[in-house]
Write a protein that holds these residues in place. Structure first.
Motif, PDB file in Angstrom:
ATOM      1  N   PHE A   1     -12.784   1.965  11.287  1.00 31.09           N
ATOM      2  CA  PHE A   1     -11.738   1.198  11.957  1.00 31.09           C
ATOM      3  C   PHE A   1     -10.630   2.125  12.444  1.00 31.09           C
ATOM      4  O   PHE A   1     -10.364   3.175  11.866  1.00 31.09           O
ATOM      5  N   ASP A   2      -9.969   1.672  13.515  1.00 35.19           N
ATOM      6  CA  ASP A   2      -8.705   2.249  13.946  1.00 35.19           C
ATOM      7  C   ASP A   2      -7.624   1.204  13.727  1.00 35.19           C
ATOM      8  O   ASP A   2      -7.921   0.009  13.551  1.00 35.19           O
ATOM      9  N   PHE A   3      -6.354   1.660  13.800  1.00 33.68           N
ATOM     10  CA  PHE A   3      -5.244   0.772  13.472  1.00 33.68           C
ATOM     11  C   PHE A   3      -4.134   0.897  14.511  1.00 33.68           C
ATOM     12  O   PHE A   3      -3.777   2.009  14.925  1.00 33.68           O
ATOM     13  N   LEU A   4      -3.635  -0.266  14.928  1.00 33.18           N
ATOM     14  CA  LEU A   4      -2.569  -0.336  15.922  1.00 33.18           C
ATOM     15  C   LEU A   4      -1.291  -0.838  15.265  1.00 33.18           C
ATOM     16  O   LEU A   4      -1.295  -1.843  14.556  1.00 33.18           O
ATOM     17  N   VAL A   5      -0.209  -0.118  15.507  1.00 32.78           N
ATOM     18  CA  VAL A   5       1.115  -0.527  15.049  1.00 32.78           C
ATOM     19  C   VAL A   5       2.020  -0.559  16.277  1.00 32.78           C
ATOM     20  O   VAL A   5       2.176   0.462  16.960  1.00 32.78           O
TER      21      VAL A   5
ATOM     22  N   GLY B   1       1.351  -1.750  19.126  1.00 28.20           N
ATOM     23  CA  GLY B   1       0.582  -1.422  20.313  1.00 28.20           C
ATOM     24  C   GLY B   1       0.180   0.025  20.443  1.00 28.20           C
ATOM     25  O   GLY B   1      -0.339   0.436  21.481  1.00 28.20           O
ATOM     26  N   LYS B   2       0.396   0.832  19.403  1.00 27.41           N
ATOM     27  CA  LYS B   2       0.015   2.246  19.463  1.00 27.41           C
ATOM     28  C   LYS B   2      -0.962   2.562  18.348  1.00 27.41           C
ATOM     29  O   LYS B   2      -0.820   2.079  17.220  1.00 27.41           O
ATOM     30  N   TYR B   3      -1.961   3.394  18.654  1.00 26.91           N
ATOM     31  CA  TYR B   3      -2.926   3.806  17.641  1.00 26.91           C
ATOM     32  C   TYR B   3      -2.232   4.694  16.614  1.00 26.91           C
ATOM     33  O   TYR B   3      -1.471   5.612  16.960  1.00 26.91           O
ATOM     34  N   LEU B   4      -2.500   4.389  15.347  1.00 26.97           N
ATOM     35  CA  LEU B   4      -1.922   5.167  14.256  1.00 26.97           C
ATOM     36  C   LEU B   4      -2.697   6.472  14.124  1.00 26.97           C
ATOM     37  O   LEU B   4      -3.885   6.469  13.786  1.00 26.97           O
ATOM     38  N   ARG B   5      -2.037   7.595  14.382  1.00 27.99           N
ATOM     39  CA  ARG B   5      -2.685   8.914  14.317  1.00 27.99           C
ATOM     40  C   ARG B   5      -2.092   9.783  13.206  1.00 27.99           C
ATOM     41  O   ARG B   5      -2.446  10.955  13.085  1.00 27.99           O
TER      42      ARG B   5
ATOM     43  N   ALA C   1     -23.758   2.481  15.665  1.00 29.26           N
ATOM     44  CA  ALA C   1     -24.292   1.652  14.576  1.00 29.26           C
ATOM     45  C   ALA C   1     -24.552   2.469  13.318  1.00 29.26           C
ATOM     46  O   ALA C   1     -24.612   1.929  12.214  1.00 29.26           O
ATOM     47  N   ASP C   2     -24.699   3.793  13.485  1.00 31.61           N
ATOM     48  CA  ASP C   2     -25.050   4.627  12.340  1.00 31.61           C
ATOM     49  C   ASP C   2     -23.854   5.370  11.749  1.00 31.61           C
ATOM     50  O   ASP C   2     -24.006   6.142  10.814  1.00 31.61           O
ATOM     51  N   VAL C   3     -22.673   5.136  12.314  1.00 32.60           N
ATOM     52  CA  VAL C   3     -21.503   5.863  11.835  1.00 32.60           C
ATOM     53  C   VAL C   3     -20.987   5.253  10.552  1.00 32.60           C
ATOM     54  O   VAL C   3     -20.849   4.046  10.421  1.00 32.60           O
ATOM     55  N   THR C   4     -20.708   6.084   9.572  1.00 34.43           N
ATOM     56  CA  THR C   4     -20.074   5.614   8.344  1.00 34.43           C
ATOM     57  C   THR C   4     -18.612   6.064   8.347  1.00 34.43           C
ATOM     58  O   THR C   4     -18.204   6.917   9.127  1.00 34.43           O
ATOM     59  N   VAL C   5     -17.845   5.452   7.474  1.00 32.35           N
ATOM     60  CA  VAL C   5     -16.419   5.799   7.416  1.00 32.35           C
ATOM     61  C   VAL C   5     -16.259   7.246   7.006  1.00 32.35           C
ATOM     62  O   VAL C   5     -16.872   7.722   6.055  1.00 32.35           O
ATOM     63  N   MET C   6     -15.418   7.943   7.765  1.00 27.28           N
ATOM     64  CA  MET C   6     -15.157   9.343   7.441  1.00 27.28           C
ATOM     65  C   MET C   6     -13.677   9.625   7.647  1.00 27.28           C
ATOM     66  O   MET C   6     -12.983   8.839   8.291  1.00 27.28           O
ATOM     67  N   ASP C   7     -13.210  10.712   7.101  1.00 23.49           N
ATOM     68  CA  ASP C   7     -11.801  11.044   7.233  1.00 23.49           C
ATOM     69  C   ASP C   7     -11.544  11.490   8.656  1.00 23.49           C
ATOM     70  O   ASP C   7     -11.960  12.564   9.065  1.00 23.49           O
ATOM     71  N   GLN C   8     -10.853  10.633   9.430  1.00 25.07           N
ATOM     72  CA  GLN C   8     -10.557  10.971  10.820  1.00 25.07           C
ATOM     73  C   GLN C   8      -9.127  11.459  10.987  1.00 25.07           C
ATOM     74  O   GLN C   8      -8.643  11.608  12.093  1.00 25.07           O
ATOM     75  N   SER C   9      -8.460  11.674   9.898  1.00 20.77           N
ATOM     76  CA  SER C   9      -7.059  12.065   9.985  1.00 20.77           C
ATOM     77  C   SER C   9      -6.899  13.538  10.371  1.00 20.77           C
ATOM     78  O   SER C   9      -5.850  13.933  10.810  1.00 20.77           O
TER      79      SER C   9
ATOM     80  N   ILE D   1       0.839  -1.200   0.000  1.00 18.58           N
ATOM     81  CA  ILE D   1       0.000   0.000   0.000  1.00 18.58           C
ATOM     82  C   ILE D   1       0.876   1.252   0.000  1.00 18.58           C
ATOM     83  O   ILE D   1       2.042   1.205   0.409  1.00 18.58           O
ATOM     84  N   PRO D   2       0.347   2.387  -0.439  1.00 17.21           N
ATOM     85  CA  PRO D   2       1.102   3.649  -0.392  1.00 17.21           C
ATOM     86  C   PRO D   2       1.383   4.043   1.055  1.00 17.21           C
ATOM     87  O   PRO D   2       0.523   3.907   1.932  1.00 17.21           O
ATOM     88  N   THR D   3       2.555   4.555   1.331  1.00 14.46           N
ATOM     89  CA  THR D   3       2.923   4.928   2.697  1.00 14.46           C
ATOM     90  C   THR D   3       2.243   6.214   3.160  1.00 14.46           C
ATOM     91  O   THR D   3       2.288   6.545   4.341  1.00 14.46           O
ATOM     92  N   ASN D   4       1.594   6.961   2.234  1.00 12.77           N
ATOM     93  CA  ASN D   4       0.927   8.189   2.677  1.00 12.77           C
ATOM     94  C   ASN D   4      -0.524   7.951   3.089  1.00 12.77           C
ATOM     95  O   ASN D   4      -1.260   8.902   3.356  1.00 12.77           O
ATOM     96  N   LEU D   5      -0.941   6.690   3.179  1.00 14.94           N
ATOM     97  CA  LEU D   5      -2.292   6.413   3.662  1.00 14.94           C
ATOM     98  C   LEU D   5      -2.410   6.704   5.154  1.00 14.94           C
ATOM     99  O   LEU D   5      -1.483   6.444   5.932  1.00 14.94           O
ATOM    100  N   LYS D   6      -3.575   7.216   5.533  1.00 14.53           N
ATOM    101  CA  LYS D   6      -3.908   7.433   6.941  1.00 14.53           C
ATOM    102  C   LYS D   6      -5.061   6.506   7.306  1.00 14.53           C
ATOM    103  O   LYS D   6      -5.375   5.561   6.575  1.00 14.53           O
ATOM    104  N   ARG D   7      -5.684   6.784   8.446  1.00 17.44           N
ATOM    105  CA  ARG D   7      -6.736   5.880   8.925  1.00 17.44           C
ATOM    106  C   ARG D   7      -7.887   5.741   7.945  1.00 17.44           C
ATOM    107  O   ARG D   7      -8.444   4.655   7.772  1.00 17.44           O
ATOM    108  N   TYR D   8      -8.272   6.824   7.315  1.00 14.83           N
ATOM    109  CA  TYR D   8      -9.405   6.750   6.395  1.00 14.83           C
ATOM    110  C   TYR D   8      -9.105   5.807   5.232  1.00 14.83           C
ATOM    111  O   TYR D   8      -9.911   4.945   4.881  1.00 14.83           O
TER     112      TYR D   8
END
Length: 463
Positions: free
Chosen positions: A58-62, A64-68, A455-463, A33-40
Motif C-alpha cells: 500500500f501507499d498512503f496519502l496525507v 492529497g500527497k503521497y507519504l514518502r 500480483a506477485d509483489v509482497t510487502v517490502m520496505d519501500q522507505s 500509532i508511533p509517529t516514526n512509522l513509514k510506509r512499510y
C-alpha cells in the motif's frame, strides 16, 4: 522496518484510516500509532486489519500527497502537531513501469492504438504518410500502400483483429485533410507483411485532421481539424453523401508525381459538421457511456460537450491556456485536459455542477499532446509530452497547498518514463492491460513499458 524498541518509545498520534476502494475498506476506528512509522509499517498495519491471506503493498496519502517519509517527518515539515488526529488514505501501490522493449520504424511515429485481446497488435501512424500493424514481438504484420500525401496525424481501430472475425479495419487521417478506411484479412504467417489498400475516403475538412474517435456501438466516428470544425461520420457508406470532386493542393500534385497512382476509393462526405470552436480543434472524443455525446478541446482554450443528435453544444468550460489533448475518467466524472502551457487540468463536465471542480497537475516541461486512462485503475492516467517523457498521474494525489488560490488543488506525477533512445518528442500514448503502456514519437520508435508482477509483489520496505 523501524526497530521495535524505537516504536515502543516513539511518540504516538491518532490516525483515521480510509480508502476509496470498497473491496479494501476497514471499519472506521481511531488508531494510535508511533509517529516514526513509514510506509512499510503502515502497510503492515493495514494488511493486519484486513487480515489479507497474502500481503498487499500500500501507499498512503496525507492531504492529497503521497507519504514518502515517516509520519513524524511529515508533521515537522507541515508544521503540524501530533496532538491532532491525522487523516490518512491508503491505496494500492503502483509499480513504476519498467522498460520492456522498443521497435524502430522508418519515420517519426505520430499516433498509436493497441488492439484488444486475444491477439493484441499495435497500430501506428507515421510522418511518411503510412500506417502499419506490428506484433508484440516486433514483426511488421501489415502496411498501408501510399495513399496519404502528407503525414498521418491520427489512427484508430474500427474492427481490430480477433479470433472471431476474419477481417480487420482501421481509420487513418492527417495533414492531407483526408480520412481513409482500410480493411484487410490478417495472415496466419507472421513473416508475411501484407500490403493494405483503402476502401473509402472521407472528405470534408479544409485543414489538418488532428484526431479521430470511433464508437463501436454506433459505427460512427468523429474527426477534429485545424479548420476549427468537427465532423461526424459513419462507417456505413450508404448513410453518407457521395463526394465526386475532392479538393487538391499543390503539395498533393507534386507528391503524386513521385509515387505510383494511389488506389481508387469511394469518396464520402460527413453526416454533420459542428462549428463550436473559434480556433483549431486539438482533439474530439466520444463520451464513455453515452455515445450521443462527445467532448472536444481547442486552441481557443475551451472544453465543449456536444450533443451529437442535435449537433448543439451542451456546455462549455473555459480554461486559461490552449488545450492539446483530452481523456475521460468516467467513473469519477472527470475530464483530464493537456495544455500548451505544460500542465494538465482536471474538470467536472456535468451540467449540474455549480462550479468547475479543477486541479492542476504539473511536471511536464513542454506541451501535453496525448492522454490515456489506465486500463486497471480508475484514478490513474498517463500523459505524453513534447518534452520527451511520459508521466503517470493519480488524481487522488492533489493538494490545496503550494498553489495559487485561483487554481484550486495541484499535484505531481507518480512516475516519469523517458525515451530509451534518450531523445525526441513523444507524440502519442496508449495503454493496455495485456500489453502495457506504449509511447511513440520523434525517435521513430514504439516503446513499451510495463509494471510487471503486481500480483506477485509482497510487502517490502519501500522507505
Amino acid at each position: 522496518m523501524a526497530d521495535p524498541m524505537d516504536i515502543d518509545n516513539a511518540p504516538r498520534i491518532q490516525i483515521n484510516l480510509s480508502t476509496r476502494d470498497p473491496s479494501l475498506s476497514i471499519p472506521l476506528q481511531p488508531l494510535r500509532i508511533p509517529t516514526n512509522l513509514k510506509r512499510y509499517g503502515l502497510s503492515t498495519l493495514v494488511n493486519h486489519l484486513l487480515e489479507t491471506p497474502k500481503p498487499i503493498p500500500f501507499d498512503f496519502l496525507v492531504d492529497g500527497k503521497y507519504l514518502r517519509t515517516s509520519i513524524d517527518q511529515y508533521l515537522t515539515s507541515a508544521g503540524l502537531s501530533s496532538e491532532k488526529p491525522l487523516d490518512v488514505e491508503y491505496v494500492r501501490s503502483q509499480l513504476p513501469p519498467t522498460y520492456v522493449g522498443s521497435f524502430e520504424q522508418d519515420d517519426w511515429i505520430s499516433s498509436v492504438h493497441i488492439s484488444p485481446s486475444p491477439s493484441p497488435t499495435i497500430l501506428t501512424g507515421s510522418f511518411n504518410g503510412t500506417a502499419q500493424i506490428t506484433s508484440l514481438s516486433g514483426e511488421i504484420l501489415a502496411k498501408t500502400v501510399p495513399m496519404h500525401t502528407q503525414s498521418i496525424k491520427s489512427i484508430t481501430w474500427v474492427s481490430p483483429p480477433s479470433s472471431s472475425s476474419s477481417e480487420a479495419s482501421f481509420l487513418t487521417a492527417g495533414l492531407d485533410r483526408t480520412i481513409n478506411l482500410w480493411s484487410y484479412t490478417p495472415s496466419s504467417d507472421p513473416s508475411e507483411t501484407l500490403q493494405i489498400t483503402p476502401t473509402t475516403s472521407y472528405i470534408s475538412h479544409k485543414s489538418t485532421i488532428t484526431s479521430l474517435s470511433y464508437s463501436p456501438s454506433t459505427s460512427q466516428f468523429l474527426s477534429s481539424s485545424s479548420d476549427h470544425t468537427i465532423s461526424l461520420w459513419s462507417t456505413d457508406s450508404s448513410l453518407l453523401p457521395t463526394i465526386t470532386t475532392p479538393q487538391s493542393t499543390s503539395f498533393t500534385r507534386k507528391r503524386r508525381r513521385t509515387i505510383s497512382k494511389p488506389p481508387s476509393t469511394i469518396k464520402k462526405g460527413p453526416l454533420a459538421t459542428l462549428t463550436p470552436h473559434t480556433a483549431p480543434v486539438s482533439q474530439i472524443i466520444f463520451h464513455q457511456t453515452d455515445k450521443s455525446a462527445a467532448y472536444s478541446v481547442s486552441w481557443d482554450k475551451s472544453i465543449i460537450t456536444h450533443d451529437l443528435i442535435t449537433t448543439q453544444q451542451i456546455s462549455t468550460r473555459l480554461t486559461n491556456h490552449p488545450l492539446l489533448s483530452i481523456t475521460v475518467l468516467p467513473s469519477l466524472n472527470l475530464l483530464a485536459a493537456g495544455s500548451a502551457a505544460r500542465h494538465i487540468t482536471l474538470h467536472d463536465p456535468r451540467e449540474s455542477s455549480k462550479t468547475i471542480q479543477t486541479a492542476v497537475l504539473r511536471g511536464h516541461t513542454n506541451g501535453v499532446v496525448s492522454l490515456v486512462k489506465s486500463p486497471e485503475n480508475e484514478y490513474i492516467f498517463a500523459s505524453g509530452s513534447h518534452d520527451g517523457s511520459v508521466r503517470i498521474w493519480d488524481v487522488r494525489s492533489v493538494s490545496s497547498s503550494d498553489t495559487d488560490e485561483n487554481e484550486g488543488k495541484s499535484g505531481g506525477s507518480l512516475f516519469v518514463i523517458k525515451r530509451e533512445s534518450g531523445t525526441g518528442k513523444v507524440f502519442g500514448v496508449d495503454w493496455s492491460r495485456d500489453v502495457g503502456l506504449i509511447s511513440v514519437g520523434e525517435d521513430k520508435k514504439i516503446q513499451i513499458n510495463r509494471g510487471e508482477g503486481m500480483a506477485d509483489v509482497t510487502v517490502m520496505d519501500q522507505s
